[in-house]
Scaffold this active site. Structure first.
Site, PDB file in Angstrom:
ATOM      1  N   GLU A  51      47.865  39.803  41.295  1.00  0.00           N
ATOM      2  CA  GLU A  51      48.001  38.364  41.564  1.00  0.00           C
ATOM      3  C   GLU A  51      49.226  38.007  42.406  1.00  0.00           C
ATOM      4  OE1 GLU A  51      45.918  36.295  37.800  1.00  0.00           O
ATOM      5  OE2 GLU A  51      47.836  37.211  37.318  1.00  0.00           O
TER       6      GLU A  51
HETATM    7  C1  ACM Z   1      46.277  40.587  34.953  1.00  0.00           C
HETATM    8  O1  ACM Z   1      45.638  40.154  33.967  1.00  0.00           O
HETATM    9  N1  ACM Z   1      46.766  39.756  35.858  1.00  0.00           N
HETATM   10  C2  ACM Z   1      46.480  42.000  35.135  1.00  0.00           C
END
Ligand code: ACM
Length: 705
Positions: free
Chosen positions: A338
Site C-alpha cells: 500500500e
Molecule cells: C496489508 O494488509 N496491507 C498487508
C-alpha cells in the site's frame, strides 16, 4: 400482529418458568463443548491439529502420580524444558501430585513411563523436520522424532489425548505418526497500531505452540508506531513510539522464549510506505519535508521514504545491519504494501530521478527501491520477504512473497518460481467465522499448480492487525479461530469436516487458557467494568453476558464507518469489544433450527421455545434495565429492542410452522422487511442469531408455495 406465542411470553408465562429457562440458556451458552472433557469415553479424541496418521485402540494407559518422563536431554535443553512444561500442565489438568521434580534429571529410570528420544537438535528454519511417532501402550509411552522439534509437537498431541473415565485419567493406547503439511505456519501480531506488552506476546507464543504454529511474524513498524529500540538511530524509538517499544534485551528475551517453543520470530519493518513514525525523528529520509507526528488514525497515509536520496540507503544499510544482528531468523520482512505515491509525485527531485533512471511509474520506482534494500539484506545474510506488491521480474528465487490481496498472487508467484505464503483468507481481524478460514487452503484440491510449483507454497499466516484491538481484547480476536487455521496448515488436505472442527475447537479453546491467553475470561471482566460493580444482581449480569454471547462485532472494516472515528487513542472497552468475533451460541441455535426444520418434531420446536426464545425475552427485560441506568450501555438499548422484535418474529414463525396454519402473505412480507431492518448494525454489533430466525421464515414461505 403478535401471534399466539408472543402473547404467551408477554403475559402468561410465569416468572419462574422464564428465569429457569434463562438459566438453562446460560448454562447451554457457557462454553457448551467444554463441559465435555477431552476424549471422555465414547467421544472421538479432541486433537487439533489432526495428526496425519492415527490409530487408537480400546486399551488405556492409566495415569497416576508415579508417572515419570525421561529422555536424553539435559536441563536447559529444549526437549528437557518442554517435558518439564508438559509435566506441569499434566498436573494442572488432572490435579495429580506428580512426583517428578520439574528440574530433576530426566535420565530414564525404573519409574519412567514416558520415554522420548530424538536424533538431533532441530534448526529454526523452513523445511526443518518436525515429524514424530507417538506410541502408547498400557505400561509405556514412547515419543520418537528425528529432531527435538518433533518431540515438542508430539508432547502437545499427547497432552490433547488425555482422557478420563470413572476410574480416573488415562491416555488411549495406539500409534500416531505425524508430520506437518506445510512448513510455514504463522501468526502475525501487529504491535504497532496498538502496542502489545511482552506478556501478550509470550502468552500467545505458548498458545501458538499448543496448536503447532511455528512462526511469529512480528509487525514492528507502522505509521502509528516504531516499536524496537535502535541504538544506531535512537530517535526511531524515542520519538516514534510514545515510549511504547521493546528494548533489545526484551526482543532477545522473546526470541529465546519462542525458540524454546520451536517458533521462529520474523521481524517486519514495513517500508517504503506505512512509515510515518520513522519520520518523526528522521524527517530527512522522507519524500516531503515534514514535520511529522505519530499517526493516530487508521488507513493508508502519504508519508513515504525518498527512494531518490542516496542517504536513504546509507540509513537503511546501518539500520538493517543492526536489526540483522538482533534477529537471528534468516528471513526479514520489508512490508512493501500500500505505497501511496502522492509525495513522490509532488517532489520534483524524485520526478527528475525517475526520468533519469527510466522509471516509468511508481511501481517501477518502488521496484528500484526494493532492489537497493535487497542488496543490503543480502549483504547481512537475510532473505527478503514482502507483501505481494513487492513482486517484480528478476528478483532472486529465495525471496518469499506473502499474498494478502488474493490467492491468485500466490499461484502467479509459484508459476514464476517464487516461494509464497498465504494470508488472504486468514485475516482474523475481520471477525469472520472460523469455518471460512478453515476451508481456505493454500493449495486447494483444484489448484492449477504442478507438483514442483506446489512445493514453493511454504504455508500461511493468520494476520492479527491491531487497529481495533488492545492488549485486553487481542487474544479474543486470535483464539480460538487461529487454531482452525493452524489445523489447515498442519493437517492433511482431506481433513475438512467443519462440524468436527467446531466440536474440537470448543475444547481446545478452553485448553488454551492454560497458557494465560485471555480470549474467554476477559469478556466477563469487560462487562463487569461497564456495569461498574460486581454487586449488580446476577440475573442482570448473566443476561448481559448472554446478550454479548449472541452478538458479534460488525464484520470486515465496517466498524470504521459506524459514525465514530477510531484512532489509536479510542477506547476499546465498549460492549462491542466484549463480543466474540464468532458466536458459537448463534451457531448452536442455527443447528437446532435446522434440526427442527428437517424433522418437524414438535418436541424440537418446544425445545427452541424453551431453550432460546423464552430466555431471550428475559435477556431483553434484564438488559433493558441496565441500558437505561448505565450511560456506557445506553448504546445497547436499541440492540435489545431489536432482539425483542426478533423473538416476536421467530416465535410467531415457529407457531405457524408447528400448527400447520398459514400466515397471510402480508404478514410474511412484513416480517421479512422487519428482519432486513434488524440486520442493520447497532452499537457496532449485529445480532448473530438473525440467520437462524430467517431460516424459520424461509421455511414458512416455502411451505406456502
Ligand atoms: C496489508 O494488509 N496491507 C498487508
Amino acid at each position: 400482529m403478535p401471534g399466539y406465542f408472543s402473547k404467551m411470553i408477554n403475559g402468561v408465562a410465569s416468572l419462574l418458568t422464564v428465569s429457569l429457562a434463562m438459566f438453562s440458556f446460560l448454562s447451554l451458552s457457557a462454553e457448551a463443548g467444554a463441559l465435555v472433557p477431552a476424549g471422555t469415553d465414547g467421544q472421538a479424541p479432541v486433537l487439533m491439529p489432526v495428526p496425519s496418521s492415527i490409530q487408537l485402540s480400546q486399551d488405556k494407559f492409566r495415569l497416576d502420580e508415579k508417572f515419570y518422563a525421561g529422555g536424553q536431554d539435559q536441563p536447559g535443553g529444549r526437549g528437557f524444558k518442554a517435558v518439564a512444561r508438559f509435566m506441569s500442565r499434566l498436573g494442572g489438568r488432572t490435579g495429580l501430585f506428580l512426583e517428578q521434580d520439574f528440574l530433576a534429571d530426566q535420565t530414564p529410570g525404573p519409574n519412567t513411563r514416558l520415554f522420548y528420544k530424538y536424533e538431533r537438535v532441530g534448526r529454526l528454519l523452513p523445511n526443518e523436520d518436525e515429524s514424530y511417532v507417538l506410541e502408547i501402550k498400557t505400561e509405556r509411552i514412547e515419543l520418537r522424532a528425528p529432531t527435538d522439534l518433533g518431540i515438542l509437537r508430539g508432547l502437545e498431541t499427547l497432552l490433547q489425548l488425555l482422557s478420563s473415565d470413572d476410574s480416573g485419567y488415562y491416555f488411549p493406547c495406539g500409534r500416531i505418526e505425524d508430520r506437518p503439511r506445510f512448513t510455514w505456519r504463522g501468526l502475525l501480531i501487529d504491535s504497532c497500531r496498538h502496542f502489545m506488552p511482552l506478556e501478550v506476546i509470550k502468552r500467545n507464543l505458548l498458545a501458538m505452540a499448543a496448536v503447532k504454529l511455528n512462526v511469529l511474524h512480528w509487525h514492528l513498524s507502522e505509521d502509528q508506531g516504531f516499536r524496537v529500540e535502535s541504538r544506531t538511530f535512537p530517535r526511531l524509538h524515542q520519538m516514534g513510539s510514545d515510549g511504547m517499544y521493546y528494548t533489545q534485551e526484551q526482543v532477545r528475551e522473546i526470541i529465546g522464549f519462542a525458540a524454546d517453543l520451536g517458533i521462529r520470530v520474523m521481524p517486519e519493518f514495513d517500508i517504503p510506505g506505512h512509515s510515518t513514525s520513522w519520520f518523526v525523528g528522521y524527517p530527512e529520509y522522507a519524500s516531503a519535508p515534514g514535520p511529522y507526528r505519530i499517526e493516530r488514525g487508521f488507513g493508508v497515509f502519504h508519508p513515504v521514504f525518498n527512494p531518490a536520496n542516496p542517504a536513504t540507503y546509507k540509513f537503511f544499510d546501518r539500520f538493517f545491519r543492526e536489526m540483522a544482528s538482533l534477529f537471528p531468523d534468516p528471513y526479514l520482512h520489508i512490508g512493501g504494501d500500500e505505497v501511496e505515491a502522492v509525495h513522490w509525485k509532488e517532489n520534483p527531485q524524485i520526478q527528475a530521478f525517475m526520468k533519469k533512471h527510466n522509471l516509468a511509474d511508481n511501481h517501477a520506482l518502488q521496484a528500484y527501491f526494493n532492489l537497493q534494500i535487497l542488496k543490503i539484506l543480502t549483504k547481512y545474510k537475510k532473505k527478503m520477504v514482502g507483501w505481494d506488491e513487492i513482486y517484480q521480474p528478476g528478483l532472486p528465487k529465495d525471496i518469499v512473497i506473502q499474498s494478502w490481496r488474493g490467492t491468485q498472487a500466490l499461484v502467479d508467484g509459484a508459476r514464476k518460481g517464487y516461494q509464497g505464503i498465504l494470508s488472504n483468507g486468514y485475516y482474523i481481524d475481520l471477525c469472520e467465522p472460523a469455518e471460512r478460514h478453515y476451508l481456505n487452503d493454500p493449495i486447494p484440491p483444484d489448484s492449477p499448480l504442478s507438483a514442483d510449483e506446489k512445493k514453493l507454497i511454504l504455508g500461511g499466516e493468520a494476520t492479527m492487525w491491531a487497529e481495533l484491538v488492545s492488549p485486553e481484547t487481542v487474544d479474543s480476536r486470535i483464539w480460538p479461530r487461529a487454531a482452525a487455521i493452524a489445523e489447515r496448515l498442519w493437517s492433511p488436505q482431506e481433513i475438512r469436516d467443519v462440524e468436527d472442527m467446531y466440536r474440537r475447537l470448543r475444547v481446545i479453546s478452553v485448553q488454551l487458557e492454560e497458557h494465560g491467553v485471555q480470549h474467554l475470561r476477559n469478556q466477563d471482566m469487560m462487562l463487569r467494568r461497564l456495569v461498574g460493580t460486581v454487586q449488580v444482581s446476577s440475573p442482570e449480569m448473566g443476561a448481559l453476558r448472554a446478550l454479548a454471547r449472541i452478538c458479534e462485532p460488525v464484520k470486515g472494516y465496517a466498524r470504521h464507518s459506524q459514525g465514530r472515528k477510531y484512532t489509536s487513542l479510542a477506547p476499546l472497552t465498549r460492549f462491542v469489544d466484549s463480543c466474540f468475533p464468532e458466536s458459537l451460541e448463534a451457531r448452536d441455535f442455527r443447528k437446532r433450527v435446522e434440526e427442527y426444520l428437517s424433522s418437524r418434531q414438535s418436541i424440537k420446536a418446544r425445545a427452541l421455545e424453551n431453550d432460546y426464545f423464552l430466555p431471550m425475552t428475559t435477556i431483553v427485560a434484564q438488559t433493558s434495565g441496565l441500558s437505561e441506568r448505565i450511560p456506557a450501555l445506553k448504546e445497547i438499548k436499541p440492540l435489545t429492542e431489536k432482539l425483542r422484535e426478533l423473538v416476536f418474529i421467530g416465535s410467531d414463525a415457529l407457531f405457524y410452522l408447528k400448527s400447520g396454519k398459514q400466515p397471510g402473505a402480508q404478514w410474511l412480507e412484513k416480517q421479512k422487511k422487519l428482519l432486513e431492518e434488524l440486520k442493520k448494525p447497532q452499537a457496532e454489533c449485529q445480532l448473530a442469531i438473525i440467520p437462524a430466525v430467517e431460516k424459520l421464515l424461509t421455511a414458512l414461505e416455502e411451505g406456502k408455495k
